[in-house]
Design a protein around this motif. Structure first.
Motif, short mmCIF file in Angstrom:
data_model
loop_
_atom_site.label_atom_id
_atom_site.label_comp_id
_atom_site.label_asym_id
_atom_site.label_seq_id
_atom_site.Cartn_x
_atom_site.Cartn_y
_atom_site.Cartn_z
N VAL A 171 -23.68 26.81 12.04
CA VAL A 171 -23.08 26.90 13.19
C VAL A 171 -22.00 25.65 13.63
O VAL A 171 -20.72 26.15 13.67
CB VAL A 171 -24.01 27.35 14.51
N ILE A 172 -22.59 24.66 13.64
CA ILE A 172 -21.91 23.46 14.24
C ILE A 172 -20.73 23.15 13.22
O ILE A 172 -19.75 22.77 13.65
CB ILE A 172 -22.78 22.39 14.79
N ARG A 173 -21.08 23.05 12.09
CA ARG A 173 -20.38 22.76 10.96
C ARG A 173 -19.28 21.47 11.26
O ARG A 173 -19.78 20.31 11.25
CB ARG A 173 -19.23 23.96 10.70
N GLU A 174 -17.91 21.69 11.56
CA GLU A 174 -17.27 20.36 11.49
C GLU A 174 -17.19 19.76 13.13
O GLU A 174 -16.54 18.85 13.24
CB GLU A 174 -15.80 20.77 11.47
N TYR A 175 -18.05 20.19 13.79
CA TYR A 175 -18.31 19.64 15.22
C TYR A 175 -19.48 18.58 15.28
O TYR A 175 -20.03 18.42 16.09
CB TYR A 175 -18.51 20.86 16.21
N ARG A 176 -19.86 17.97 14.23
CA ARG A 176 -21.26 17.41 13.97
C ARG A 176 -20.96 16.36 14.81
O ARG A 176 -22.10 15.78 15.31
CB ARG A 176 -21.15 16.76 12.43
N ASP A 177 -19.93 15.67 15.20
CA ASP A 177 -19.80 14.52 15.90
C ASP A 177 -20.09 14.50 17.44
O ASP A 177 -20.39 13.62 18.05
CB ASP A 177 -18.28 13.55 15.78
N VAL A 178 -20.36 15.73 17.86
CA VAL A 178 -20.81 16.47 19.00
C VAL A 178 -21.88 17.23 19.13
O VAL A 178 -22.22 17.83 19.83
CB VAL A 178 -19.57 16.91 20.12
N ALA A 179 -22.54 17.32 17.83
CA ALA A 179 -23.63 18.17 17.60
C ALA A 179 -24.89 17.95 18.72
O ALA A 179 -25.34 19.00 19.16
CB ALA A 179 -24.26 18.03 16.34
N SER A 180 -25.03 16.80 19.12
CA SER A 180 -26.12 16.57 20.09
C SER A 180 -25.89 17.21 21.47
O SER A 180 -26.58 17.67 22.26
CB SER A 180 -26.46 15.07 20.32
N GLU A 181 -24.54 17.07 21.70
CA GLU A 181 -24.19 17.61 23.18
C GLU A 181 -24.25 19.09 23.10
O GLU A 181 -24.46 19.83 23.93
CB GLU A 181 -22.81 17.15 23.37
N ILE A 182 -23.73 19.68 22.06
CA ILE A 182 -23.66 21.29 21.67
C ILE A 182 -24.94 21.74 22.05
O ILE A 182 -25.25 22.67 22.46
CB ILE A 182 -23.08 21.57 20.38
N ILE A 183 -25.97 21.17 21.09
CA ILE A 183 -27.50 21.71 21.20
C ILE A 183 -28.02 21.28 22.37
O ILE A 183 -28.76 22.26 22.88
CB ILE A 183 -28.10 20.85 19.98
N SER A 184 -27.61 20.20 23.27
CA SER A 184 -28.26 20.06 24.50
C SER A 184 -27.65 21.24 25.56
O SER A 184 -28.56 21.84 26.27
CB SER A 184 -27.92 18.74 25.05
N ASN B 36 -17.38 25.19 24.33
CA ASN B 36 -18.21 26.23 24.87
C ASN B 36 -18.51 27.57 23.84
O ASN B 36 -19.50 28.09 23.84
CB ASN B 36 -17.51 26.81 26.20
N GLN B 37 -17.25 27.87 23.06
CA GLN B 37 -17.51 28.86 21.98
C GLN B 37 -18.82 28.26 20.89
O GLN B 37 -19.58 29.23 20.52
CB GLN B 37 -16.44 28.85 21.27
N LYS B 38 -18.70 26.99 20.70
CA LYS B 38 -19.64 26.82 19.56
C LYS B 38 -21.34 26.48 20.51
O LYS B 38 -22.16 26.97 19.79
CB LYS B 38 -19.56 25.10 19.23
N VAL B 39 -21.12 26.37 21.79
CA VAL B 39 -22.63 26.54 22.47
C VAL B 39 -23.13 27.77 22.44
O VAL B 39 -24.07 28.16 21.95
CB VAL B 39 -22.52 25.79 23.87
N THR B 40 -22.05 28.73 22.66
CA THR B 40 -22.36 30.18 22.50
C THR B 40 -22.81 30.70 21.14
O THR B 40 -23.94 31.42 21.10
CB THR B 40 -21.18 30.90 23.16
N GLU B 41 -22.22 30.14 20.19
CA GLU B 41 -22.62 30.42 18.79
C GLU B 41 -23.99 30.01 18.67
O GLU B 41 -24.75 30.77 17.66
CB GLU B 41 -21.58 30.12 17.77
N VAL B 42 -24.33 28.86 18.94
CA VAL B 42 -25.77 28.13 19.07
C VAL B 42 -26.80 29.05 19.58
O VAL B 42 -27.82 29.28 18.89
CB VAL B 42 -25.72 26.82 19.08
#
Length: 139
Positions: free
Chosen positions: A59-72, A30-36
């Motif tokens: 923004v996403i940096r080390e969360y690349r393996d879930v980047a599609s979900e974060i951007i969505s 959720n923090q990464k989603v807010t940052e995006v």
């Protein structure tokens, strides 16, 4: 480069992304989603097209393996909270812009009256509260 890294994460199946999500707490995601969302709003304010590689790198940096979900999720948040839609305008280079998904007003609603000014201020205040984790000090 960022483009190659992104293509790797794009080849993940939805079930792989869901498995990867389990490695992070809900608060971390959720923090990464807010940052995006914040990143997208700032870029949109400057009227700069937004490159997916920039989102990943800055923004996403080390969360690349879930980047599609974060951007969505960021896209859904923008839609629900701000009435903005994340639109990919260049699928080859993965470039986005934000567009309003609110209905356009006709003639009389376009003039700058007191109601419009108050609504603009209210949206800014509510956006600030949202970005600060849904609570801020009165001052």
């Amino acid at each position: 480069g960022g483009e190659e890294d992104w293509s790797l994460s794009q080849t993940l199946t939805p079930s792989q992304v869901q498995r990867n999500l389990q490695r992070y707490s809900q608060d971390q995601v959720n923090q990464k989603v807010t940052e995006v969302v914040q990143f997208l709003l700032v870029k949109d304010q400057k009227k700069i097209p937004i490159r997916r590689a920039d989102i990943l790198k800055r923004v996403i940096r080390e969360y690349r393996d879930v980047a599609s979900e974060i951007i969505s999720r960021a896209g859904r948040t923008l839609q629900q909270v701000f009435g903005l839609q994340l639109v990919e305008i260049d699928t080859k280079h993965h470039v986005y812009i934000l567009t309003s998904s609110l209905p356009r007003s006709e003639g009389e609603n376009l003039r700058r009256d007191n109601q419009t000014v108050k609504m603009g201020l209210l949206l800014i205040i509510l956006s600030f509260i949202f970005m600060k984790g849904n609570s801020v000090k009165d001052s």
